[in-house]
Design a protein around this motif. Structure first.
Motif, PDB file in Angstrom:
ATOM      1  N   UNK A  47     -19.187  15.475   1.411  1.00 32.14           N
ATOM      2  CA  UNK A  47     -19.147  16.819   1.989  1.00 32.14           C
ATOM      3  C   UNK A  47     -19.469  16.751   3.479  1.00 32.14           C
ATOM      4  N   UNK A  48     -18.811  17.601   4.263  1.00 34.82           N
ATOM      5  CA  UNK A  48     -18.964  17.625   5.716  1.00 34.82           C
ATOM      6  C   UNK A  48     -19.965  18.716   6.098  1.00 34.82           C
ATOM      7  N   UNK A  49     -21.035  18.328   6.844  1.00 40.99           N
ATOM      8  CA  UNK A  49     -22.072  19.268   7.265  1.00 40.99           C
ATOM      9  C   UNK A  49     -22.210  19.230   8.786  1.00 40.99           C
ATOM     10  N   UNK A  50     -22.275  20.408   9.461  1.00 38.81           N
ATOM     11  CA  UNK A  50     -22.571  20.377  10.897  1.00 38.81           C
ATOM     12  C   UNK A  50     -23.983  19.855  11.109  1.00 38.81           C
ATOM     13  N   UNK A  51     -24.199  19.107  12.182  1.00 43.29           N
ATOM     14  CA  UNK A  51     -25.524  18.515  12.387  1.00 43.29           C
ATOM     15  C   UNK A  51     -26.418  19.325  13.306  1.00 43.29           C
ATOM     16  N   UNK A  83     -28.041  19.187   1.712  1.00 49.30           N
ATOM     17  CA  UNK A  83     -28.168  18.394   0.494  1.00 49.30           C
ATOM     18  C   UNK A  83     -29.599  17.902   0.311  1.00 49.30           C
ATOM     19  N   UNK A  84     -29.909  17.466  -0.895  1.00 48.17           N
ATOM     20  CA  UNK A  84     -31.244  16.920  -1.186  1.00 48.17           C
ATOM     21  C   UNK A  84     -31.536  15.782  -0.214  1.00 48.17           C
ATOM     22  N   UNK A  85     -32.775  15.709   0.255  1.00 44.66           N
ATOM     23  CA  UNK A  85     -33.171  14.663   1.184  1.00 44.66           C
ATOM     24  C   UNK A  85     -32.973  15.039   2.643  1.00 44.66           C
ATOM     25  N   UNK A  86     -32.567  16.279   2.905  1.00 44.47           N
ATOM     26  CA  UNK A  86     -32.358  16.752   4.272  1.00 44.47           C
ATOM     27  C   UNK A  86     -33.010  18.115   4.444  1.00 44.47           C
ATOM     28  N   UNK A  87     -33.380  18.428   5.689  1.00 48.62           N
ATOM     29  CA  UNK A  87     -33.930  19.739   6.034  1.00 48.62           C
ATOM     30  C   UNK A  87     -33.483  20.070   7.452  1.00 48.62           C
ATOM     31  N   UNK A  88     -33.976  21.178   7.995  1.00 50.82           N
ATOM     32  CA  UNK A  88     -33.645  21.572   9.362  1.00 50.82           C
ATOM     33  C   UNK A  88     -34.864  21.491  10.254  1.00 50.82           C
ATOM     34  N   UNK A  89     -34.686  20.930  11.432  1.00 53.35           N
ATOM     35  CA  UNK A  89     -35.687  20.972  12.483  1.00 53.35           C
ATOM     36  C   UNK A  89     -35.294  22.131  13.395  1.00 53.35           C
ATOM     37  N   UNK A  90     -36.274  22.946  13.821  1.00 55.77           N
ATOM     38  CA  UNK A  90     -35.988  24.045  14.740  1.00 55.77           C
ATOM     39  C   UNK A  90     -36.736  23.821  16.049  1.00 55.77           C
ATOM     40  N   UNK A  91     -36.209  24.396  17.123  1.00 52.62           N
ATOM     41  CA  UNK A  91     -36.774  24.213  18.455  1.00 52.62           C
ATOM     42  C   UNK A  91     -36.233  25.310  19.367  1.00 52.62           C
TER      43      UNK A  91
END
Length: 146
Positions: A47-51, A83-91
């Motif tokens: 699956x393609x996810x924007x980074x 997906x599992x094993x990923x999250x978002x960093x915010x700034x």
């Protein structure tokens, strides 16, 4: 020496002669690179996810602290459920004050990111104009790509 290179059994996108098809093969490869540079992404389990991307701060949130440090927590919509094993960093991407934002929690079931916010010497909640996000792995294994 053969007069043509069609005897090579290398699969090329155009399916013909790899030498004569080199311009088309190169153009196809460059298009893939251009697409990636225009909107960076990562492939995870096909699956393609924007980074990365941006979000506007929520309306009408309140500070919890007093001078000189103003602080708060608020939720912003997650761009997608990673997906599992990923999250978002915010700034912080844009602010008219000295402002810090970081991720506190990803609420997968609500599709929300809880952000912690600190701003110095300004009680203007509108100083924060734009929040950045990027997809990051949560794995602590430094050899995960080996």
């Amino acid at each position: 020496m053969p007069a043509t290179t069609s005897q090579f059994k290398i699969p090329y996108p155009t399916g013909g002669d790899p030498v004569r098809d080199a311009p088309q093969t190169l153009q196809n490869a460059m298009q893939i690179i251009d697409d990636y540079l225009h909107e960076p992404f990562v492939l995870i389990d096909g699956a393609k996810y924007p980074i990365n991307g941006a979000a506007i701060p929520p309306e009408n949130w309140q500070f919890a602290g007093q001078k000189p440090w103003f602080y708060a927590a608020f939720d912003i919509p997650a761009p997608y459920i990673p997906p599992a094993g990923y999250t978002f960093e915010t700034f912080v991407l844009e602010s008219s004050s000295t402002t810090f934002v970081c991720t506190s929690e990803l609420k997968r079931d609500q599709k929300m990111i809880t952000c912690r916010f600190i701003q110095t010497w300004s009680n203007d909640p509108k100083a924060l104009k734009l929040i950045g996000w990027r997809l990051v792995p949560t794995s602590t294994d430094p050899n995960r790509l080996n």
